[in-house]
Design an enzyme around this catalytic site. Structure first.
Site, PDB file in Angstrom:
ATOM      1  N   PRO A 226      41.176  48.273  47.973  1.00  0.00           N
ATOM      2  CA  PRO A 226      40.527  47.248  47.151  1.00  0.00           C
ATOM      3  C   PRO A 226      40.154  45.977  47.914  1.00  0.00           C
ATOM      4  O   PRO A 226      39.508  45.107  47.347  1.00  0.00           O
ATOM      5  CB  PRO A 226      41.577  46.947  46.096  1.00  0.00           C
ATOM      6  N   ASP A 249      30.023  50.039  52.886  1.00  0.00           N
ATOM      7  CA  ASP A 249      29.421  49.458  51.683  1.00  0.00           C
ATOM      8  C   ASP A 249      29.686  47.962  51.624  1.00  0.00           C
ATOM      9  O   ASP A 249      30.567  47.461  52.301  1.00  0.00           O
ATOM     10  CB  ASP A 249      30.061  50.075  50.427  1.00  0.00           C
ATOM     11  N   LYS A 271      25.830  49.077  49.651  1.00  0.00           N
ATOM     12  CA  LYS A 271      25.678  49.707  48.346  1.00  0.00           C
ATOM     13  C   LYS A 271      26.672  49.098  47.363  1.00  0.00           C
ATOM     14  O   LYS A 271      27.866  49.241  47.500  1.00  0.00           O
ATOM     15  CB  LYS A 271      25.957  51.208  48.480  1.00  0.00           C
ATOM     16  N   GLY A 303      37.954  51.087  47.825  1.00  0.00           N
ATOM     17  CA  GLY A 303      38.918  51.781  46.969  1.00  0.00           C
ATOM     18  C   GLY A 303      39.222  53.170  47.487  1.00  0.00           C
ATOM     19  O   GLY A 303      39.513  53.369  48.666  1.00  0.00           O
ATOM     20  N   ASP A 304      39.142  54.148  46.605  1.00  0.00           N
ATOM     21  CA  ASP A 304      39.290  55.544  47.000  1.00  0.00           C
ATOM     22  C   ASP A 304      37.890  56.150  47.012  1.00  0.00           C
ATOM     23  O   ASP A 304      37.114  55.963  46.068  1.00  0.00           O
ATOM     24  CB  ASP A 304      40.178  56.279  45.994  1.00  0.00           C
ATOM     25  N   THR A 332      42.671  53.046  44.893  1.00  0.00           N
ATOM     26  CA  THR A 332      41.535  52.731  44.042  1.00  0.00           C
ATOM     27  C   THR A 332      41.750  51.402  43.313  1.00  0.00           C
ATOM     28  O   THR A 332      42.894  50.947  43.157  1.00  0.00           O
ATOM     29  CB  THR A 332      41.289  53.891  43.048  1.00  0.00           C
ATOM     30  N   ALA A 333      40.634  50.774  42.899  1.00  0.00           N
ATOM     31  CA  ALA A 333      40.705  49.445  42.274  1.00  0.00           C
ATOM     32  C   ALA A 333      41.660  49.447  41.081  1.00  0.00           C
ATOM     33  O   ALA A 333      42.398  48.475  40.875  1.00  0.00           O
ATOM     34  CB  ALA A 333      39.308  49.003  41.854  1.00  0.00           C
ATOM     35  N   MET A 384      32.799  49.006  37.264  1.00  0.00           N
ATOM     36  CA  MET A 384      31.408  48.548  37.135  1.00  0.00           C
ATOM     37  C   MET A 384      31.093  48.226  35.671  1.00  0.00           C
ATOM     38  O   MET A 384      30.028  48.567  35.178  1.00  0.00           O
ATOM     39  CB  MET A 384      30.432  49.617  37.669  1.00  0.00           C
TER      40      MET A 384
HETATM   41  N1  SAH Z   1      35.622  53.784  44.959  1.00  0.00           N
HETATM   42  C1  SAH Z   1      35.943  52.522  44.380  1.00  0.00           C
HETATM   43  C2  SAH Z   1      35.064  52.205  43.183  1.00  0.00           C
HETATM   44  C3  SAH Z   1      33.624  52.029  43.524  1.00  0.00           C
HETATM   45  S1  SAH Z   1      32.664  51.536  42.159  1.00  0.00           S
HETATM   46  C4  SAH Z   1      37.431  52.494  44.012  1.00  0.00           C
HETATM   47  O1  SAH Z   1      38.089  53.531  44.052  1.00  0.00           O
HETATM   48  O2  SAH Z   1      37.941  51.427  43.685  1.00  0.00           O
HETATM   49  C5  SAH Z   1      32.689  49.783  42.332  1.00  0.00           C
HETATM   50  C6  SAH Z   1      33.552  49.156  41.255  1.00  0.00           C
HETATM   51  O3  SAH Z   1      34.907  49.239  41.616  1.00  0.00           O
HETATM   52  C7  SAH Z   1      33.309  47.677  41.045  1.00  0.00           C
HETATM   53  O4  SAH Z   1      32.197  47.427  40.220  1.00  0.00           O
HETATM   54  C8  SAH Z   1      34.602  47.272  40.373  1.00  0.00           C
HETATM   55  O5  SAH Z   1      34.608  47.656  39.021  1.00  0.00           O
HETATM   56  C9  SAH Z   1      35.599  48.142  41.090  1.00  0.00           C
HETATM   57  N2  SAH Z   1      36.231  47.433  42.224  1.00  0.00           N
HETATM   58  C10 SAH Z   1      36.147  47.711  43.528  1.00  0.00           C
HETATM   59  N3  SAH Z   1      36.918  46.868  44.251  1.00  0.00           N
HETATM   60  C11 SAH Z   1      37.495  46.042  43.361  1.00  0.00           C
HETATM   61  C12 SAH Z   1      38.408  44.956  43.455  1.00  0.00           C
HETATM   62  N4  SAH Z   1      38.894  44.543  44.639  1.00  0.00           N
HETATM   63  N5  SAH Z   1      38.807  44.346  42.327  1.00  0.00           N
HETATM   64  C13 SAH Z   1      38.356  44.755  41.106  1.00  0.00           C
HETATM   65  N6  SAH Z   1      37.494  45.756  40.968  1.00  0.00           N
HETATM   66  C14 SAH Z   1      37.062  46.409  42.059  1.00  0.00           C
END
Ligand code: SAH
Length: 465
Positions: A226, A249, A271, A303-304, A332-333, A384
């Protein structure tokens, strides 16, 4: 950065020091490791300094420093442990054109001396700009313990071997050879046969690397977590250490990009959920091309990589081009965000399932999905989801969800600028608007931060009474 670290060539140059006590000794111990001509000015010098002078390690002038004494000096140290005398000699050295350091006086120093880990020719300098000498010492101790004492001799022998190693193709093959030498074959040779056994071991190692088939490139699909670099997996760090090319990204934090190998080619495909971005086809083509060039490519996703990451499209492209790949999982977030509010994603007697949703697809949500989510105790992590807030709120209420259902939005989870907005379904859209979040945000439907949750439970018990 108020001080820029450099390594100064001092061999054959003058370094002048004024002082003869403890502070002078401490600096001289370091300075005598160099090949500089060390000159000490001290009316009264410690016995050790006199000994060093007698054995020709330094030149001792048994008198206070005067104008002209620091002429042509590369560096000058005022180490008299006497403020007035230090100020006097620092001023003289300035006029002589030397770079001046006043011991224990950051403000009047033009340079500072770092903590040093010495495995000459490998030298590690640690500085905290005077902020935390204790920290510098701790880092030094840590490195001293980690780096084999033989690293210095190994590096010296390795240096003489660089030309021969050019028989290996430039890039990964050569890097792997040197990595193998410094961390495996080299230390092992020293252990079994001493330093003298190293050149032969180096020769053998080169032959075995030359014999190895030149391997083709491959792609690591890596979850960068994250944002907090401490939440990277060790596997992800190793992949970054070894990468020739990093394709990342916009949500991948700069602190994590900093960890990539210095020479790696960094490709920003920017992205994000909504912003302008390289098209998925362009990203796929870039991964394929770099791997076909024989590179170790790291595809970094926030994230993941397997959660809302369009990972499968990239895998399909790699498979089509017959390129090897693997997935390195990340945090993941939702995991990071739920940790920040002190809750669990699932909880006995509350929810035995949790949905990961994307705000993007919510328009296509079927009625039965909304109805299922509207039941009590349901939990969803919405990625998102900022733009979908009003829509989600409307649908949930329409399907009979309790307006008091807790909603928590975590912006920038795990980062220094993390923010938490705790609200209810009834106020979700307006509270989100008011908060004016600009970073990535994860929305929890059905979860409140632990303290707020306790409050809600108490209130509802009171109401029941
Ligand atoms: N693969 C990523 C998600 C990608 S989609 C994962 O596993 O986390 C992108 C979305 O992830 C963002 O719009 C938000 O909703 C969330 N996100 C990613 N990083 C974040 C963070 N540090 N804090 C809160 N939301 C996050």
């Amino acid at each position: 950065m108020q001080h820029f670290p450099v390594f100064m060539a001092v061999a054959g140059r003058r370094i002048v020091l004024s002082g003869g006590g403890e502070a002078a000794l401490a600096k001289l111990r370091l300075l005598l490791k160099t090949e500089a001509h060390v000159n000490v000015f001290a009316a009264q010098a410690d016995e050790q300094i006199i000994k060093w002078a007698a054995t020709g390690k330094l030149t001792l002038h048994p008198r206070p420093l005067e104008a002209g004494d620091a002429m042509c000096a590369a560096l000058f140290y005022a180490a008299n442990e006497d403020e007035a005398e230090d100020a006097r000699v620092a001023d003289l050295a300035h006029r002589d054109g030397a770079l001046v350091n006043v011991v224990d006086n950051l403000a009047d120093s033009q340079f500072i001396t770092p903590a040093i880990v010495d495995r000459d020719p490998v030298t590690i300098a640690i500085g905290t700009e005077g902020a935390a000498p204790v920290l510098a010492r701790a880092i030094k101790a840590d490195l001293e313990a980690k780096l084999p004492a033989t690293l210095g001799p190994l590096a010296r022998i390795g240096k003489g071997f660089r030309k021969m190693a050019e028989a290996l193709p430039f890039g990964r093959a050569r890097r792997e050879f040197w990595g193998d030498y410094y961390f495996q074959a080299g230390p092992k040779a020293v252990e079994t046969g001493g330093i003298d056994a190293v050149p032969a071991a180096l020769e053998d190692l080169l032959q075995s690397h030359l014999a190895k088939d030149a391997r083709s490139g491959h792609v690591d699909l890596v979850g960068a977590g994250p944002g907090d670099p401490d939440l990277l997996t060790l596997k992800a760090r190793k992949a970054l250490d070894a990468a020739d090319v990093v394709v990342y990204d916009r949500l991948v934090s700069p602190e994590i990009l900093e960890l990539a190998r210095r020479e790696a080619i960094m490709v920003d495909v920017g992205k994000t959920g909504f912003g302008p971005s390289a098209s998925q086809d362009t990203i796929n083509a870039s991964l394929v091309k770099h791997a076909q060039d024989g590179h170790h490519v790291v595809r970094l996703k926030s994230g993941d990589a397997t959660v809302f990451g369009r990972l499968d499209e990239e895998i399909d492209a790699l498979e089509a081009a017959d390129i090897q790949w693997r997935i390195v999982p990340g945090i993941t977030a939702a995991s990071a965000a739920v940790a920040s509010i002190g809750q669990s994603l699932t909880k006995r007697d509350r929810n035995s399932a949790v949905r990961f949703l994307t705000g993007h697809d919510m328009q296509g949500f079927a009625d039965h999905d909304w109805r299922a989510l509207a039941g009590s105790g349901e939990v969803a992590a919405i990625y998102m989801g900022k733009r979908a807030a009003r829509f989600v709120q409307g649908r949930m209420l329409m399907h009979g969800a309790d307006p008091a259902t807790p909603i928590t939005i975590v912006e920038n989870a795990s980062r220094a600028d993390q923010r938490i907005v705790s609200t209810t379904l009834a106020l979700f859209a307006s509270d989100l608007d008011a908060a004016n979040l600009t970073g990535p945000a994860l929305t929890f439907y059905g979860l409140a931060p632990r303290a707020a949750a306790a409050q809600i439970e108490t209130i509802s018990k009171e109401v029941a009474l």
